[in-house]
Design a protein around this motif. Structure first.
Motif, PDB file in Angstrom:
ATOM      1  N   LYS A 189       0.824  -1.201   0.000  1.00 42.04           N
ATOM      2  CA  LYS A 189       0.000   0.000   0.000  1.00 42.04           C
ATOM      3  C   LYS A 189       0.862   1.257   0.000  1.00 42.04           C
ATOM      4  CE  LYS A 189      -3.952  -2.142   2.317  1.00 42.04           C
ATOM      5  NZ  LYS A 189      -4.845  -2.150   3.513  1.00 42.04           N
ATOM      6  N   PHE A 190       1.994   1.184   0.688  1.00 46.36           N
ATOM      7  CA  PHE A 190       2.922   2.312   0.732  1.00 46.36           C
ATOM      8  C   PHE A 190       3.472   2.615  -0.660  1.00 46.36           C
ATOM      9  CE2 PHE A 190       7.446   3.674   1.485  1.00 46.36           C
ATOM     10  CZ  PHE A 190       7.159   4.967   1.906  1.00 46.36           C
ATOM     11  N   LEU A 191       3.848   1.585  -1.404  1.00 41.83           N
ATOM     12  CA  LEU A 191       4.361   1.775  -2.758  1.00 41.83           C
ATOM     13  C   LEU A 191       3.284   2.379  -3.665  1.00 41.83           C
ATOM     14  CD1 LEU A 191       6.327  -1.574  -3.156  1.00 41.83           C
ATOM     15  CD2 LEU A 191       7.292   0.692  -2.768  1.00 41.83           C
ATOM     16  N   HIS A 192       2.061   1.926  -3.503  1.00 38.19           N
ATOM     17  CA  HIS A 192       0.941   2.484  -4.270  1.00 38.19           C
ATOM     18  C   HIS A 192       0.727   3.956  -3.903  1.00 38.19           C
ATOM     19  CE1 HIS A 192      -2.806   2.828  -6.371  1.00 38.19           C
ATOM     20  NE2 HIS A 192      -3.533   2.894  -5.268  1.00 38.19           N
ATOM     21  N   PHE A 193       0.818   4.251  -2.622  1.00 44.29           N
ATOM     22  CA  PHE A 193       0.703   5.628  -2.129  1.00 44.29           C
ATOM     23  C   PHE A 193       1.769   6.530  -2.751  1.00 44.29           C
ATOM     24  CE2 PHE A 193       2.905   8.251   1.136  1.00 44.29           C
ATOM     25  CZ  PHE A 193       2.013   9.322   1.197  1.00 44.29           C
ATOM     26  N   LEU A 194       3.008   6.059  -2.822  1.00 43.98           N
ATOM     27  CA  LEU A 194       4.088   6.863  -3.393  1.00 43.98           C
ATOM     28  C   LEU A 194       3.835   7.185  -4.862  1.00 43.98           C
ATOM     29  CD1 LEU A 194       7.323   5.226  -1.893  1.00 43.98           C
ATOM     30  CD2 LEU A 194       6.136   7.289  -1.132  1.00 43.98           C
ATOM     31  N   GLU A 195       3.310   6.218  -5.587  1.00 46.68           N
ATOM     32  CA  GLU A 195       3.024   6.431  -7.004  1.00 46.68           C
ATOM     33  C   GLU A 195       1.971   7.526  -7.190  1.00 46.68           C
ATOM     34  OE1 GLU A 195       2.017   3.725 -10.978  1.00 46.68           O
ATOM     35  OE2 GLU A 195       1.901   2.852  -8.963  1.00 46.68           O
ATOM     36  N   ILE A 196       0.911   7.465  -6.398  1.00 50.52           N
ATOM     37  CA  ILE A 196      -0.148   8.472  -6.503  1.00 50.52           C
ATOM     38  C   ILE A 196       0.346   9.833  -6.026  1.00 50.52           C
ATOM     39  CG2 ILE A 196      -2.417   9.137  -5.621  1.00 50.52           C
ATOM     40  CD1 ILE A 196      -3.144   6.208  -5.551  1.00 50.52           C
ATOM     41  N   LEU A 197       1.074   9.841  -4.917  1.00 52.05           N
ATOM     42  CA  LEU A 197       1.588  11.100  -4.383  1.00 52.05           C
ATOM     43  C   LEU A 197       2.529  11.770  -5.379  1.00 52.05           C
ATOM     44  CD1 LEU A 197       1.872  13.165  -2.098  1.00 52.05           C
ATOM     45  CD2 LEU A 197       3.688  11.713  -1.130  1.00 52.05           C
ATOM     46  N   TYR A 198       3.404  10.981  -6.011  1.00 52.75           N
ATOM     47  CA  TYR A 198       4.330  11.570  -6.974  1.00 52.75           C
ATOM     48  C   TYR A 198       3.573  12.170  -8.160  1.00 52.75           C
ATOM     49  CZ  TYR A 198       7.865  12.217 -10.512  1.00 52.75           C
ATOM     50  OH  TYR A 198       8.647  12.775 -11.492  1.00 52.75           O
ATOM     51  N   THR A 199       2.609  11.446  -8.670  1.00 52.61           N
ATOM     52  CA  THR A 199       1.841  11.950  -9.822  1.00 52.61           C
ATOM     53  C   THR A 199       1.150  13.264  -9.483  1.00 52.61           C
ATOM     54  OG1 THR A 199       1.463   9.712 -10.655  1.00 52.61           O
ATOM     55  CG2 THR A 199      -0.036  11.433 -11.421  1.00 52.61           C
ATOM     56  N   GLN A 200       0.488  13.307  -8.342  1.00 45.98           N
ATOM     57  CA  GLN A 200      -0.287  14.495  -8.004  1.00 45.98           C
ATOM     58  C   GLN A 200       0.597  15.650  -7.528  1.00 45.98           C
ATOM     59  OE1 GLN A 200      -3.825  13.866  -5.691  1.00 45.98           O
ATOM     60  NE2 GLN A 200      -4.320  11.931  -6.696  1.00 45.98           N
ATOM     61  N   SER A 201       1.661  15.373  -6.810  1.00 44.91           N
ATOM     62  CA  SER A 201       2.548  16.454  -6.367  1.00 44.91           C
ATOM     63  C   SER A 201       3.297  17.056  -7.558  1.00 44.91           C
ATOM     64  CB  SER A 201       3.536  15.938  -5.318  1.00 44.91           C
ATOM     65  OG  SER A 201       4.350  14.897  -5.841  1.00 44.91           O
ATOM     66  N   SER A 202       3.670  16.224  -8.528  1.00 48.15           N
ATOM     67  CA  SER A 202       4.347  16.728  -9.726  1.00 48.15           C
ATOM     68  C   SER A 202       3.445  17.684 -10.497  1.00 48.15           C
ATOM     69  CB  SER A 202       4.771  15.567 -10.630  1.00 48.15           C
ATOM     70  OG  SER A 202       5.712  14.741  -9.991  1.00 48.15           O
ATOM     71  N   GLN A 203       2.168  17.366 -10.551  1.00 47.64           N
ATOM     72  CA  GLN A 203       1.226  18.245 -11.237  1.00 47.64           C
ATOM     73  C   GLN A 203       1.133  19.615 -10.564  1.00 47.64           C
ATOM     74  OE1 GLN A 203      -2.372  15.927 -11.193  1.00 47.64           O
ATOM     75  NE2 GLN A 203      -1.716  14.572 -12.864  1.00 47.64           N
ATOM     76  N   LYS A 204       1.446  19.653  -9.276  1.00 43.19           N
ATOM     77  CA  LYS A 204       1.428  20.903  -8.526  1.00 43.19           C
ATOM     78  C   LYS A 204       2.797  21.590  -8.494  1.00 43.19           C
ATOM     79  CE  LYS A 204      -2.859  20.704  -6.895  1.00 43.19           C
ATOM     80  NZ  LYS A 204      -3.858  21.788  -7.041  1.00 43.19           N
ATOM     81  N   GLY A 205       3.784  20.981  -9.167  1.00 43.29           N
ATOM     82  CA  GLY A 205       5.126  21.553  -9.189  1.00 43.29           C
ATOM     83  C   GLY A 205       5.915  21.316  -7.921  1.00 43.29           C
ATOM     84  N   LEU A 206       5.534  20.307  -7.152  1.00 40.64           N
ATOM     85  CA  LEU A 206       6.216  19.978  -5.904  1.00 40.64           C
ATOM     86  C   LEU A 206       7.165  18.800  -6.111  1.00 40.64           C
ATOM     87  CD1 LEU A 206       3.136  20.114  -3.497  1.00 40.64           C
ATOM     88  CD2 LEU A 206       4.956  21.813  -3.633  1.00 40.64           C
ATOM     89  N   LYS A 207       8.398  18.920  -5.630  1.00 39.76           N
ATOM     90  CA  LYS A 207       9.341  17.808  -5.683  1.00 39.76           C
ATOM     91  C   LYS A 207       9.017  16.814  -4.566  1.00 39.76           C
ATOM     92  CE  LYS A 207      13.169  20.483  -7.651  1.00 39.76           C
ATOM     93  NZ  LYS A 207      14.581  20.900  -7.491  1.00 39.76           N
ATOM     94  N   LEU A 208       9.481  15.575  -4.738  1.00 45.03           N
ATOM     95  CA  LEU A 208       9.190  14.533  -3.761  1.00 45.03           C
ATOM     96  C   LEU A 208      10.457  13.751  -3.429  1.00 45.03           C
ATOM     97  CD1 LEU A 208       7.164  12.894  -2.049  1.00 45.03           C
ATOM     98  CD2 LEU A 208       6.757  11.460  -4.065  1.00 45.03           C
ATOM     99  N   ARG A 209      10.729  13.648  -2.127  1.00 44.17           N
ATOM    100  CA  ARG A 209      11.795  12.794  -1.599  1.00 44.17           C
ATOM    101  C   ARG A 209      11.163  11.735  -0.703  1.00 44.17           C
ATOM    102  NH1 ARG A 209      17.287  15.145  -0.067  1.00 44.17           N
ATOM    103  NH2 ARG A 209      16.746  14.525   2.054  1.00 44.17           N
TER     104      ARG A 209
END
Length: 340
Positions: free
Chosen positions: A162-182
């Motif tokens: 579930k964590f890996l699935h969460f990261l995939e969704i978070l990256y997609t949506q944060s990228s659309q907002k111009g936010l970097k993800l670590r």
């Protein structure tokens, strides 16, 4: 004296041997990108050190937002105040770190709480809502990056999926907002899992010894090399995280964290002479007090610079320093020649 000086160079000599014997390309530590954390419980010292080293740092992670009694994310006031002050200056990426700690009341927190993650990941609706809350919190408080530090998830296989699935969704949506993800990962994390491409993965190269064990360094050369090789399984750009300070143990256990400044003061108070360990380049000393034996291990800028150089040898170009606050000569981090 000559013997002690020679010992201090063994770490660097061993690095040279690795290069010549294994074909590992030599790296240039001067080109290393450096990030660091600032923590809400030590903001004054953290800000002071940032002013000393700020020009060497490409990004700052503000540690940390976590969960209240209602499982809602919040940012401690100390962190909000400091972030606003530093934001007035010219900085690189400012990350809001999110951790799976939970406020339980009466001034106490549940650390690395897996139940709070099971709650926010329980179904697709909850997961999407959690992603929305994280992005909204970062945007509302003027961060341009998000850092996820959810620890111990790899101990629960279902939660890990579930964590890996969460990261995939978070990256997609944060990228659309111009936010970097670590994303921060523990050294025991199964790196071969299908982590999504996109985020930067930060691997903690510390806690080889610590409050969970007997005396020893937070990291040493074999540990760093082993974890570095495992990092190669992760997708995209990675960063190695090293820890400042160290621990003091009473009678071989009951370890507690200690900063470099506090370790130096303690050595002076006890009239102990720290010695440098060959394999880790950490300093250590011991003393007796009220019938108890105390052992202290800690890192200084020479330790950190040796670790940074070793990562450069293995082709890494990014390191993260945990953390600002309680350090001596932090402005000499990543100096030419290892800072010895």
């Amino acid at each position: 004296m000559k013997f002690k000086i020679a010992k201090s160079f063994v770490f660097c000599v061993s690095v040279a041997v690795i290069i010549s014997c294994s074909g590992v390309p030599s790296g240039n530590a001067s080109n290393m990108r450096i990030s660091s954390w600032m923590v809400y419980w030590d903001m004054d010292r953290g800000q002071q050190e940032y002013h000393k080293i700020g020009g060497k740092i490409q990004s700052i992670s503000y540690f940390a937002a976590y969960f209240d009694e209602r499982n809602q994310l919040f940012i401690p006031q100390e962190l909000m105040t400091a972030q606003k002050n530093i934001k007035k200056e010219k900085t690189g990426t400012s990350y809001l770190t999110i951790v799976n700690d939970k406020k339980t009341g009466h001034g106490k927190n549940s650390l690395k709480d897996l139940d709070v993650l099971r709650g926010v990941f329980k179904d697709e609706y909850s997961l999407e809502h959690h992603v929305h809350d994280i992005i909204e919190l970062a945007e509302k408080n003027n961060y341009n990056g998000i850092e996820i530090d959810y620890e111990q998830v790899w101990k629960d296989p279902e939660l890990q999926k579930k964590f890996l699935h969460f990261l995939e969704i978070l990256y997609t949506q944060s990228s659309q907002k111009g936010l970097k993800l670590r994303v921060d990962l523990e050294p025991a994390t199964p790196f071969a899992d299908p982590y999504p491409l996109g985020p930067q993965y930060v691997v903690m190269m510390y806690n080889l010894y610590g409050t969970h064990s007997g005396p020893g360094p937070k990291a040493n050369e074999p540990f760093i090399v082993r974890v570095s090789q495992g990092m190669a399984l992760l997708p995209g750009h990675t960063s190695a995280a090293f820890a400042t300070g160290g621990c003091v143990w009473e009678d071989g256990n009951n370890g507690r964290l200690i900063s470099e400044q506090d370790a130096v003061s303690l050595a002076e108070e006890q009239r102990a002479k720290p010695e440098r360990d060959t394999a880790s380049q950490c300093l250590h000393f011991e003393y007796m007090k009220e019938g108890h034996q105390y052992v202290v291990w800690y890192a200084d800028r020479q330790t950190l610079n040796a670790w940074i150089h070793l990562m450069a040898v293995y082709g890494h170009t990014d390191v993260s320093i945990w953390r600002l606050g309680g350090n001596l000569q932090i402005e000499r981090l990543n100096e030419r020649g290892g800072g010895t």
